[in-house]
Design a protein around this motif. Sequence first.
Motif, short mmCIF file in Angstrom:
data_model
loop_
_atom_site.label_atom_id
_atom_site.label_comp_id
_atom_site.label_asym_id
_atom_site.label_seq_id
_atom_site.Cartn_x
_atom_site.Cartn_y
_atom_site.Cartn_z
N ALA A 1 2.75 3.26 -11.35
CA ALA A 1 2.59 3.32 -12.81
C ALA A 1 3.91 3.71 -13.45
N LEU A 2 4.59 4.67 -12.85
CA LEU A 2 5.86 5.13 -13.39
C LEU A 2 6.88 3.98 -13.39
N GLY A 3 6.93 3.28 -12.26
CA GLY A 3 7.86 2.15 -12.17
C GLY A 3 7.62 1.15 -13.29
N MET B 1 5.31 -2.57 -7.86
CA MET B 1 5.15 -2.80 -6.41
C MET B 1 6.26 -2.11 -5.64
N LEU B 2 7.46 -2.27 -6.14
CA LEU B 2 8.61 -1.70 -5.45
C LEU B 2 8.51 -0.17 -5.42
N ALA B 3 8.16 0.42 -6.58
CA ALA B 3 8.07 1.87 -6.64
C ALA B 3 6.99 2.38 -5.67
N GLY B 4 5.85 1.71 -5.68
CA GLY B 4 4.77 2.11 -4.78
C GLY B 4 5.19 2.00 -3.33
N THR C 1 2.53 -2.23 2.74
CA THR C 1 1.66 -3.13 1.97
C THR C 1 0.73 -2.30 1.08
N SER C 2 0.25 -1.20 1.64
CA SER C 2 -0.64 -0.38 0.83
C SER C 2 0.12 0.23 -0.34
N GLY C 3 1.39 0.54 -0.14
CA GLY C 3 2.21 1.05 -1.23
C GLY C 3 2.38 0.01 -2.32
N LEU C 4 2.62 -1.22 -1.86
CA LEU C 4 2.82 -2.34 -2.79
C LEU C 4 1.57 -2.55 -3.65
N LEU C 5 0.43 -2.65 -3.00
CA LEU C 5 -0.81 -2.90 -3.75
C LEU C 5 -1.21 -1.67 -4.56
N GLY C 6 -1.03 -0.48 -3.98
CA GLY C 6 -1.37 0.75 -4.70
C GLY C 6 -0.51 0.92 -5.94
N GLY C 7 0.78 0.59 -5.81
CA GLY C 7 1.69 0.70 -6.95
C GLY C 7 1.26 -0.24 -8.06
N LEU C 8 0.91 -1.46 -7.67
CA LEU C 8 0.45 -2.43 -8.67
C LEU C 8 -0.84 -1.94 -9.32
N GLY C 9 -1.71 -1.33 -8.51
CA GLY C 9 -2.94 -0.76 -9.04
C GLY C 9 -2.65 0.32 -10.08
N GLY C 10 -1.61 1.09 -9.83
CA GLY C 10 -1.21 2.12 -10.79
C GLY C 10 -0.81 1.51 -12.11
N LEU C 11 -0.06 0.42 -12.03
CA LEU C 11 0.35 -0.27 -13.26
C LEU C 11 -0.88 -0.80 -13.99
#
Lengths: 518, 368, 312
Positions: free
Chosen positions: C43-45, C71-74, C198-208
């Motif tokens: 979300a921050l990213g 995605m990158l931030a996550g 991958t979980s970071g990527l998807l989780g980060g996108l989820g945050g956004l």
Amino acid sequence: MENGQREQGGSEYAVEMLHITKRFPGIIANDDITLQLRKGEIHALLGENGAGKSTLMSVLFGLYQPEEGEIRINGKKVHINDPNDANDLGIGMVHQHFKLVECFTVLDNIILGVEPVSKLGFLKKAEARQRLIELSRKYGLSVDPDARISDITVGMQQRTEILKMLYRENDILIFDEPTAVLTPQEIEELMQIMKNLAAEGKSILFISHKLAEIMAVADRCSVLRKGKYIGTVNTKDTTVDELSAMMVGRNVNFHVEKEPRTPGKVILKVEGMTVASRMHKNNAVKNVSFEVREGEIVCIAGIDGNGQTEFVYGLSGLEPLVSGKITLGGKDVSKTAIRERSILGMSHIPEDRHKHGLVLDYTLEDNIVLQRYFEPDYTKAGFLRRKNIRSYAEKLIEQYDIRSGQGPATIARSMSGGNQQKAIVAREIDKDPSLLIAVQPTRGLDVGAIEYIHKQLVAHRDAGKAVLLVSLEMDEVLDVSDRILVMYEGEIVAELDPKTTTPEEMGLYMAGAKRKEM
Amino acid sequence: MEKKISFLKKPAVQTLIASLLCILLGLLVGFIVLLIINPSGAWNAMSTIMRNFWSFSSARGQIKNFGNTLAKTAPLLMCSLSVLFAYKVGLFNIGAAGQYVAGVGVGLYFAIGLQMPWWVSLIAGTLAGALLGALSGILKAYRNVNEVISCIMLNWISLYLVNTLLAPYMDITMSETWSLKKFYPSAVLPSLGLESLLNNHQYVTLAIPLAILVAVAVWVLLSKTRLGYELKATGLNKNAAKYCGMRDRFNIVLTMAIAGALAGMGAGMFYLTDMIKWPSTVTAVPAMGFNGIAAAFLGGLHPIGAVFSSFFIQHITDGGSFMEKTYPSEIAGLISSVIIYMCAFVLFFRQIMNRPKRHEKVKGGNIK
Amino acid sequence: MILLIQYTLLFASVLLLVALGGCFSEHSGVINIGLEGIMVFGALGGALVMRYLPGGTSAVVIVCLCVCAAMLAGMIYSLLLAVAAVNFKADQTLVGTAMNLLGTAAATVIVKALNTAANPDNPSATIQYVNERKAFLMFDNLEFSWLMPLTLVLLILAYTVLYKTRFGLRLQACGEHPQAAASVGINVYKMRYAGVMTSGLLGGLGGLAYITAGVSEWKFENGVAGFGFLALAVMIFGGWKPFRIALAALLFGFFRSLSNVYTGFDILNQLNLPGTVYNMMPYIISLIVLILFSKNSAAPKAEGIPYDQGSR
């Protein structure tokens, strides 16, 4: 095989491990060991637990790097750094504990790691299945490609492992103790499969400590003892006795000295005991009845997996009975809690010392009082009496010669297997139980420790107590017991006298080929 | 095998070194962040965090803030005891947060809703925590549900339940529960004269000595008693515990109940001082329980260590709020979360120092 | 009614993305409790990109950049878990908890520092993105975000990758029986890194997706209010399988939105249930599922157990 032709290269050996030495801190696991596997032969590697077989195989698979020696494959010197290198050289192995993913299908397990894929990384399963079916036909290894591993028999799981090697076009096949988990029929089948594979030009290394199987299937046999190479013999030119002597280093007299004794009154009486299986829906122990008397060692013999584990769980109270009655010293204990049975005089040396026998992260002294910490000597008003625990532990350590780094304060995990087992034996026998249940008490131990434990069992019998020994080792059964009960598929199928019976006769009962009306 | 253990191999020494290392790394990260934000005042800000109440010039201010830190340390210590007690028995009580919330809800409900005296409310809160803990224990023992997962679910369930339970007792003008001091003075924890020691500090109560006493009790229970022996055996090897006749399942439930009771009691120790009130809209599980995890691990999973680590974490958290406005006060939270992250490596670090010789491991593997 | 559907879909897409992330991590054998922290960083990213993009940037560019940044931030943040769990065999629950605490604390510090630097009188942890957020909307007056079709595509992609590709087969082998995977030459460490990232990527996108769901500013002190944990519940309820996770996400999203809009429905008003009941529902349901099916759970067998090359 085309492969074999191509790489024939002039050497008669598929694998040569020359003068391999592998040291670990404080121990030389492999000391100048040489092993030469000819092309197309079945070569047995024989040795007791701890003889260095596993280490040698780990070296071959690149899991350990040897300090000295070299490995040649098809006459060419090679460096093996990890299992991938071994695989590239055509070496495959069926591990003792299968390396199969339970929730995958047979096909998925076989292709794992060498998946045929399209350019985009998609699996081409149809192609793989076609190859698998062809292989399975060619070698007579029937499997269902789409069955899940968790749903198929152990035998089929093993065939999956073999097909895994064949699918990878391995020419050098290693079988690590492959018969330990199989039924007699499945062992027969496996022997035939191995012969077929050898006939097709595969070179097979067969790791075992079962002499009869080695004599039946192997062409040659190399023997290791305590990390050293003892020699290689043609099985045609040798005998079981000679192999046995090579394995243990002397003509072993496993025979345990014991005076004859007349059994006294009945300690344990079991009537119609039935115990459910934890694996399947049916019962693992079916309607078993017998007695154990004072001053006798009764042995439950049988091949692994015929209900012995559940039998002991039912007796000790780890599993509830489906039906039947257990009487201990005249008291019905069928529904009694484990602790109560223990107080009433039942001791239990468990099959798996790491699972049940010890709290590995506790100290030795805390493990030694595991069965009596609640007694007034060791607990007062809810507080442990540490001083008493320490002195009791010190007494047993001395009396039973339990060796450890820091005495009573040693963490059990850091002790050797033999000493861990001694601690359990000491704990269970020192309770002075009227009935001692010992389940495979010598499993995985060296000869010295085995003799020691056998003596303890006999001493306990001579003290006028009852001993129930559950064992998979035929020698142990014949040497130690006063009476043998053979268990097959959860039933007692024969009662034998160790003085008059023969291993052959016992084998027939154990394999279910014969049964007595009980 | 050498019999003498070298100084560095002593578990207590190792734990201390490891914890100090974690703190150092946490502070270092915090300092770097401060430097990045504004280098000129970073050193000052850092020392404010470290000094907390000492950064006040007047003795009065120092004592007042020292008292505040102490009062907030008590619940944190209780939560860390909850976590470490369960961890010693092989369970990860991530549910301390939810058990703490249950303690708040039921404690305040007894105090405000039922107008009970402080001790009844404290016990009620404790029992609420115990009940929630026991529920996770039951699920673990009888249905084989991983306690971490069930605790996470229960954390949120208890949060929403408590929101509902306390909804009728809100001071609308303040958007939080009624002040106990003003309206229900009998529900406020007594100070036992402790307040006079700290310049009549109104929030310094029985809670502080009680929490320390509980820490000692937990230590005694774990290391000296038969029950501790049984519970630890069950946690370390459930099968062996069953084999030797211990009530393995009951012990798991009991462990979680005790852990829950500790967290629930901690909640009572905080909310019944009237220092803090439950706001009318709470959308996130309070971090107290999670910080308890930090304190437990930083204290080397030892009850007495937890006393110091809890105080330390509370100390820097309060210190964070006294920094100049150019620096966000959450730096302190950042430091303590870095510390717990580092604690994850401590176990690894100690394992390396204590690893048995390689061949022993190999041997152990063969026997199986 | 349209409001209910709208919110259901919004929340469901958030939950689905994050739960799929959790699913990849767990199939590789690493339990990811730190999804909450990963979401905050994603979300921050995204929020930072929205804040610093010059006004008048075209909608497509905004969306693409935000998505990539989240995605990158996550993914970068998830490395904290990967390093600790894979290389150092740390307790995964402990690491996850630390990551959740760290996520909110660090994001708050960063946003506050940026805000104060821009304007010394603004020490808040809020980022506003009123105009930028409009780029995400598919229609002018409806809350349908472009992230929804993207979520759908990712769902299909996730299924295909897990069950139809070599990568998926190997990933799952590492979560079920890492020793078996290693014995056929699969690098378990690498696969677990891949799963966690991958979980970071998807989780980060989820945050956004979460901070653009119906709101135009985000207070980072609040973190993501337990959505990471809710996503864990979704994953469990979905039995670690992508399409069932999608259904679970819809169901849980529905409850979540009911708690927001139930006052608009006469029937629900008459039931007179407090809004918290709808909030609690997803957790209660997944707890019940756990109780009923835990004995034959579909959870990857080796999850949470550090893999050590030495032990075989």
